[in-house]
Design a protein around this motif. Sequence first.
Motif, PDB file in Angstrom:
ATOM      1  N   SER A   1      -5.999  -8.005   4.356  1.00  0.00           N
ATOM      2  CA  SER A   1      -7.282  -8.710   4.236  1.00  0.00           C
ATOM      3  C   SER A   1      -8.473  -7.861   4.667  1.00  0.00           C
ATOM      4  O   SER A   1      -9.554  -7.973   4.086  1.00  0.00           O
ATOM      5  CB  SER A   1      -7.249 -10.025   5.026  1.00  0.00           C
ATOM      6  OG  SER A   1      -6.939  -9.802   6.384  1.00  0.00           O
TER       7      SER A   1
ATOM      8  N   VAL B   1     -10.054  -5.726   1.849  1.00  0.00           N
ATOM      9  CA  VAL B   1     -10.807  -6.348   0.757  1.00  0.00           C
ATOM     10  C   VAL B   1     -12.271  -5.921   0.842  1.00  0.00           C
ATOM     11  O   VAL B   1     -12.920  -6.072   1.877  1.00  0.00           O
ATOM     12  CB  VAL B   1     -10.694  -7.884   0.814  1.00  0.00           C
ATOM     13  CG1 VAL B   1     -11.587  -8.525  -0.256  1.00  0.00           C
ATOM     14  CG2 VAL B   1      -9.246  -8.314   0.616  1.00  0.00           C
TER      15      VAL B   1
ATOM     16  N   VAL C   1      -9.475 -10.444  -6.123  1.00  0.00           N
ATOM     17  CA  VAL C   1      -8.355 -11.231  -5.594  1.00  0.00           C
ATOM     18  C   VAL C   1      -8.319 -12.594  -6.272  1.00  0.00           C
ATOM     19  O   VAL C   1      -7.258 -13.084  -6.671  1.00  0.00           O
ATOM     20  CB  VAL C   1      -8.468 -11.375  -4.067  1.00  0.00           C
ATOM     21  CG1 VAL C   1      -7.318 -12.223  -3.525  1.00  0.00           C
ATOM     22  CG2 VAL C   1      -8.476 -10.007  -3.389  1.00  0.00           C
TER      23      VAL C   1
ATOM     24  N   ASN D   1      -4.617  -2.568  -8.954  1.00  0.00           N
ATOM     25  CA  ASN D   1      -3.845  -3.796  -9.155  1.00  0.00           C
ATOM     26  C   ASN D   1      -4.494  -4.693 -10.193  1.00  0.00           C
ATOM     27  O   ASN D   1      -3.797  -5.317 -11.006  1.00  0.00           O
ATOM     28  CB  ASN D   1      -3.703  -4.572  -7.839  1.00  0.00           C
ATOM     29  CG  ASN D   1      -2.870  -3.878  -6.788  1.00  0.00           C
ATOM     30  OD1 ASN D   1      -2.777  -4.348  -5.664  1.00  0.00           O
ATOM     31  ND2 ASN D   1      -2.262  -2.742  -7.121  1.00  0.00           N
TER      32      ASN D   1
ATOM     33  N   GLY E   1      -3.401  -3.795  -1.854  1.00  0.00           N
ATOM     34  CA  GLY E   1      -4.577  -4.309  -2.536  1.00  0.00           C
ATOM     35  C   GLY E   1      -5.440  -3.234  -3.157  1.00  0.00           C
ATOM     36  O   GLY E   1      -6.682  -3.316  -3.147  1.00  0.00           O
TER      37      GLY E   1
ATOM     38  N   PHE F   1       1.059 -10.083  -5.305  1.00  0.00           N
ATOM     39  CA  PHE F   1       0.197  -9.055  -4.719  1.00  0.00           C
ATOM     40  C   PHE F   1       0.002  -9.353  -3.238  1.00  0.00           C
ATOM     41  O   PHE F   1      -0.596 -10.362  -2.873  1.00  0.00           O
ATOM     42  CB  PHE F   1      -1.138  -9.005  -5.461  1.00  0.00           C
ATOM     43  CG  PHE F   1      -1.005  -8.561  -6.893  1.00  0.00           C
ATOM     44  CD1 PHE F   1      -1.176  -7.233  -7.240  1.00  0.00           C
ATOM     45  CD2 PHE F   1      -0.676  -9.469  -7.888  1.00  0.00           C
ATOM     46  CE1 PHE F   1      -1.024  -6.816  -8.563  1.00  0.00           C
ATOM     47  CE2 PHE F   1      -0.528  -9.067  -9.205  1.00  0.00           C
ATOM     48  CZ  PHE F   1      -0.707  -7.731  -9.545  1.00  0.00           C
TER      49      PHE F   1
ATOM     50  N   ILE G   1      -1.806  -8.475   0.017  1.00  0.00           N
ATOM     51  CA  ILE G   1      -3.112  -7.868   0.238  1.00  0.00           C
ATOM     52  C   ILE G   1      -3.436  -7.800   1.728  1.00  0.00           C
ATOM     53  O   ILE G   1      -3.305  -8.797   2.447  1.00  0.00           O
ATOM     54  CB  ILE G   1      -4.195  -8.666  -0.516  1.00  0.00           C
ATOM     55  CG1 ILE G   1      -3.919  -8.577  -2.030  1.00  0.00           C
ATOM     56  CG2 ILE G   1      -5.589  -8.152  -0.194  1.00  0.00           C
ATOM     57  CD1 ILE G   1      -4.672  -9.573  -2.846  1.00  0.00           C
TER      58      ILE G   1
END
Length: 265
Positions: free
Chosen positions: A103, A106, A117, A82, A78, A99, A101
Amino acid sequence: MSSPRKAAIPVLMYHGLHAGADARGRYDPVYSVHPSEFARQLDWLLAHGYHTLRIDDAATQTGSLAVSRPVLITFDDGDVSNVETALPLLRERGMVAGFFITSDFVGQPGMLASSDVRMLADAGMGIGAHGRSHRFLEDLDPPELEAELEESRSRLAAITGCNIDALALPGGRGGTRERNAALRQGYRHLFGSMPGHNPVPGAADWWQRIAITRRTSLQRFAQLVQWQGVHPRLAQARFMALSWPKRLLGNAGYERLRARWLLQR
């Protein structure tokens, strides 16, 4: 021009796209691909008749509706590149990617924000999980494993409004226990890091991937996508060679060794 093997889907694994160490995001000297090289690779795929697919589409590549040269493009972790770099290059060419990711990443510096996202999902890109914390799943005890898988999936679903049913195992580390736990959680498509092609029809719940690194030349890229020539054999040999220090040192010990090696380069 040589033809790729029939009835097989290559899955390409990227991380960040960075021109150099000072670029936005989290630069990695091995896995950060230069944006211009990524663009060249996308153009090569187009010029050779490849069609990028979403994961669900790739899992049903059978019958008369199947495209002749499917390929999956995936990104792990992530990184902010991207959305800032990969997404524009993909959209310019009418291509899609998935993608995966982490978490907990984030909103962290250099990583995607929640709005990023959502932007990827709204652009028609696939969103999958890459664990909650990026800890290697095989290192977790059963309650930790269940929490890692469930919390990652639920947070990404809340951000995107989409069902999250694809998982890339962090570091590609995990075996039968981890795969079974993910399937129980509702994941349907699991991705590792072992290099190889995926036969169609095949095991839709397990996908091999081909790592694209900063040192992947266009010639090597072409051989890996087509799974022909010397480079696929070298990729598999390297993967097997690295499996031994991982087993001997354990994941934590291997990562410490890798970090020291990168500092000395």
